[in-house]
Design an enzyme around this catalytic site. Structure first.
Site, PDB file in Angstrom:
ATOM      1  N   LYS A 127       2.534  -4.967  -5.693  1.00 47.37           N
ATOM      2  CA  LYS A 127       2.163  -4.489  -7.001  1.00 47.37           C
ATOM      3  C   LYS A 127       3.362  -4.632  -7.936  1.00 47.37           C
ATOM      4  CE  LYS A 127       3.595  -0.709  -8.402  1.00 47.37           C
ATOM      5  NZ  LYS A 127       4.954  -0.187  -8.234  1.00 47.37           N
ATOM      6  N   HIS A 148      -0.710   3.540  -7.424  1.00 39.99           N
ATOM      7  CA  HIS A 148      -0.574   4.632  -6.448  1.00 39.99           C
ATOM      8  C   HIS A 148      -1.465   5.839  -6.792  1.00 39.99           C
ATOM      9  CE1 HIS A 148       2.691   2.206  -5.172  1.00 39.99           C
ATOM     10  NE2 HIS A 148       3.625   2.712  -5.949  1.00 39.99           N
ATOM     11  N   HIS A 183       1.865   0.541  -1.324  1.00 36.48           N
ATOM     12  CA  HIS A 183       2.491   1.156  -0.143  1.00 36.48           C
ATOM     13  C   HIS A 183       2.085   2.619   0.039  1.00 36.48           C
ATOM     14  CE1 HIS A 183       5.603   2.700  -2.901  1.00 36.48           C
ATOM     15  NE2 HIS A 183       5.937   3.533  -1.939  1.00 36.48           N
ATOM     16  N   LYS A 196       9.847  10.147 -13.748  1.00 39.18           N
ATOM     17  CA  LYS A 196      11.200  10.000 -13.214  1.00 39.18           C
ATOM     18  C   LYS A 196      12.019  11.174 -13.755  1.00 39.18           C
ATOM     19  CE  LYS A 196      10.727   5.566 -11.719  1.00 39.18           C
ATOM     20  NZ  LYS A 196      10.668   5.275 -10.284  1.00 39.18           N
ATOM     21  N   GLU A 254       9.420  12.333  -9.182  1.00 40.60           N
ATOM     22  CA  GLU A 254      10.638  11.741  -8.614  1.00 40.60           C
ATOM     23  C   GLU A 254      11.853  12.309  -9.329  1.00 40.60           C
ATOM     24  OE1 GLU A 254      10.170   7.415  -7.271  1.00 40.60           O
ATOM     25  OE2 GLU A 254       9.200   7.467  -9.217  1.00 40.60           O
ATOM     26  N   ARG A 280      15.881 -18.127  -4.466  1.00 43.37           N
ATOM     27  CA  ARG A 280      16.459 -19.273  -5.169  1.00 43.37           C
ATOM     28  C   ARG A 280      17.910 -19.546  -4.797  1.00 43.37           C
ATOM     29  NH1 ARG A 280      13.429 -18.709 -10.597  1.00 43.37           N
ATOM     30  NH2 ARG A 280      14.572 -16.788 -10.647  1.00 43.37           N
TER      31      ARG A 280
HETATM   32  C1  BG6 Z   1       7.161   2.120  -6.419  1.00 52.42           C
HETATM   33  C2  BG6 Z   1       7.565   2.204  -7.859  1.00 52.42           C
HETATM   34  O1  BG6 Z   1       5.933   1.433  -6.298  1.00 52.42           O
HETATM   35  O2  BG6 Z   1       7.030   3.423  -5.884  1.00 52.42           O
HETATM   36  C3  BG6 Z   1       8.860   2.990  -7.998  1.00 52.42           C
HETATM   37  O3  BG6 Z   1       7.735   0.898  -8.383  1.00 52.42           O
HETATM   38  C4  BG6 Z   1       8.751   4.329  -7.329  1.00 52.42           C
HETATM   39  O4  BG6 Z   1       9.209   3.161  -9.373  1.00 52.42           O
HETATM   40  C5  BG6 Z   1       8.226   4.173  -5.901  1.00 52.42           C
HETATM   41  O5  BG6 Z   1      10.044   4.919  -7.300  1.00 52.42           O
HETATM   42  C6  BG6 Z   1       7.946   5.519  -5.278  1.00 52.42           C
HETATM   43  O6  BG6 Z   1       7.654   5.333  -3.928  1.00 52.42           O
HETATM   44  P1  BG6 Z   1       7.926   6.476  -2.872  1.00 52.42           P
HETATM   45  O7  BG6 Z   1       7.416   5.900  -1.590  1.00 52.42           O
HETATM   46  O8  BG6 Z   1       9.406   6.725  -2.880  1.00 52.42           O
HETATM   47  O9  BG6 Z   1       7.155   7.664  -3.332  1.00 52.42           O
END
Ligand code: BG6
Length: 490
Positions: free
Chosen positions: A149, A241, A179, A339, A217, A51
């Site tokens: 997503k 995931h 991903h 997290k 994480e 935007r």
């Molecule tokens: C994302 C989430 O899809 O994946 C994030 O929205 C997360 O919250 C991330 O940190 C983790 O991805 P990776 O590749 O770092 O394990």
């Protein structure tokens, strides 16, 4: 063996949400690496759309800063100069006809090329952007739309979005990205299962006691508080995931690697997941939220302090999932993610049954069950835990002796980021590593009763200290079944 670069056709890529976190952190660096590896065909174009009003030069400067930051030592001025020449920026308000006309102009001449619309925006905009692109006449037969997503925030919104997008693009043009499926280590799971005959015979309830999937994480909510607080760990990590990882572990061998063969098998797993019944959700799931503590050796604030307002959003989830089919009945899958956990690790642990009877006298040490540990990140590899005799005199003593392969040592190549692989797959029209509509909806169908049970429960998420492995209730969840979370390597 060196990495192979498979050429792709000349393409145009339009990134909506081009000034957002995902674009700068992942997409632009991924494209930079494809440039660096000389996979970007001459004449391919990248159009950033957002935007904000700004010039292409200003946008390119932002992309450069992002690439310098995220590519790190591999950054090369000459490569970036080549990359930058492909980029244009088009400011766009979805409601403005003139803006769409400007975008159409930027794409003129590329009608026969694969045309990718990457929607790195909030899912609320997937429908309006698709409709806008349709109305502007830029959805060519070779067009594809990539949806990030999360697709929606529950089943109803996912159906609505899929319907809206489906009015403009047919299903074969829709690439729903997760991903995790683009990670080398996740694809290695397919190689492990289907390029080795060794495991198939034991890959079932008769031999596997249970499976654990952990995605831990150390980071907190970073700069994504506005998104994360509306989402929470179940929607952010489990619905996509973690369920995708579960599918790859649990699915039957597909007949081939074609998109529908693989997706049909994953869908069957999703449909076999036992629905968490009313009243069961709070027994089979634990949600937590981190409090101030010592994340990564440093004092860190709690979730609500980071957010700046009270919240019941979960930053940790543990779930006991059950796959009701012939292969897995009675073998639970314990899932957890959070997290601000003590370490960044994603791994799948396949724990086999104990030996049925010990022939050894007392005092030899514990005969532990074999475990196959598939480490997805960091230092991905495979570890098989075996019992062995402790060497030397002193009688028979047993101990655990792991067979350990670290892929970085075994194969010395740069590991591409998941987005590099996935973007090129979209250009090629290969949807194997993308989620089909019915998969996404089946995943929401399973997650939804848990969301509902949490929504109606009086109980807030259980607190846990930043830097710990989550609330004690998550430990109780697995220990109630006489099992423990695998944490010894971390
Ligand atoms: C994302 C989430 O899809 O994946 C994030 O929205 C997360 O919250 C991330 O940190 C983790 O991805 P990776 O590749 O770092 O394990």
């Amino acid at each position: 063996m060196t990495a192979q670069i498979i050429p792709v056709a000349v393409f145009d890529l339009v990134v909506f949400g081009a000034t957002g976190d995902l674009s700068f952190r992942k997409l632009m660096p991924a494209l930079y690496w494809r440039e660096s590896d000389q996979q970007m065909p001459e004449g391919s174009r990248i159009v950033g759309v957002a935007r904000t009003q700004m010039s292409t030069a200003d946008y390119v400067a932002q992309v450069e800063a992002a690439c310098r930051r995220h590519v790190g030592d591999g950054f090369d001025e000459a490569v970036f100069a080549r990359f930058a020449r492909r980029i244009t920026y088009v400011p766009l308000d979805v409601a403005s006809r003139e803006h769409w006309a400007a975008l159409a102009e930027a794409l003129a001449g590329g009608e026969d090329r694969p045309r990718l619309f990457y929607l790195a925006t909030s899912p609320d905009l997937f429908g309006p952007i698709s409709e806008g692109a349709g109305a502007a006449g830029i959805v060519t037969p070779e067009a594809r739309v990539v949806l990030e997503k999360p697709i929606g925030r529950d089943l109803a919104s996912a159906i609505r979005i899929n319907d809206q997008v489906g009015r403009v693009f047919n299903e074969s043009q829709v690439y729903r990205i997760d991903h995790y499926l683009g990670k080398e280590s996740v694809q290695n799971l397919l190689a492990l299962r289907f390029a080795n005959s060794l495991f198939e015979a034991v890959w079932n309830r008769a031999h596997v006691d249970h499976v654990q999937i952990t995605v831990a994480e150390t980071v907190g909510i970073e700069e994504r508080a506005a998104y994360y607080d509306k989402s929470g760990a179940l929607r952010d990590m489990v619905q996509n995931h973690i369920l995708q990882l579960l599918c790859l572990v649990a699915m039957e061998p597909p007949t081939s690697m074609t998109a529908d063969s693989v997706r049909d098998e994953k869908l069957k797993v999703l449909r076999s997941l036992r629905m968490v019944a009313d009243g069961d959700a709070l027994q089979k799931s634990v949600r937590g939220q981190y409090r101030a503590g010592a994340g990564a050796g440093m004092a860190v604030p709690g979730y609500v302090e980071e957010l700046g307002s009270p919240s019941r959003t979960e930053t940790f989830v543990a779930i006991k999932a059950e796959v009701d089919n012939w292969r897995w009945a009675g073998t639970p899958f314990y899932l957890r993610t959070g997290k601000r956990l003590p370490t960044r690790v994603s791994e799948i642990v396949i724990q086999f049954h104990k030996v049925p009877h010990s022939i050894f006298p007392p005092g030899v040490g514990l005969v532990e069950p074999n475990r196959l540990i598939i480490r997805l990140q960091p230092d991905d590899g495979i570890q098989l835990e075996l019992m062995a005799k402790d060497p030397g005199p002193g009688g028979m003593r047993l101990r655990n002796a792991p067979l350990d392969i670290r892929f970085a040592d075994a194969f010395k190549v740069r590991y591409p980021d998941a987005y590099e692989r996935l973007l090129m797959d979209v250009v090629r029209g290969n949807a194997t590593l993308f989620m089909r509509r019915d998969e996404v909806e089946a995943a929401w169908r399973w997650v939804e009763p848990i969301l509902q049970a949490w929504g109606t429960s009086e109980e807030p998420p259980k607190p846990y200290l930043a830097g710990s492995w989550g609330p004690t209730a998550a430990i109780a969840l697995i220990e109630r079944d006489g099992r423990t979370w695998f944490e010894e390597a971390h």
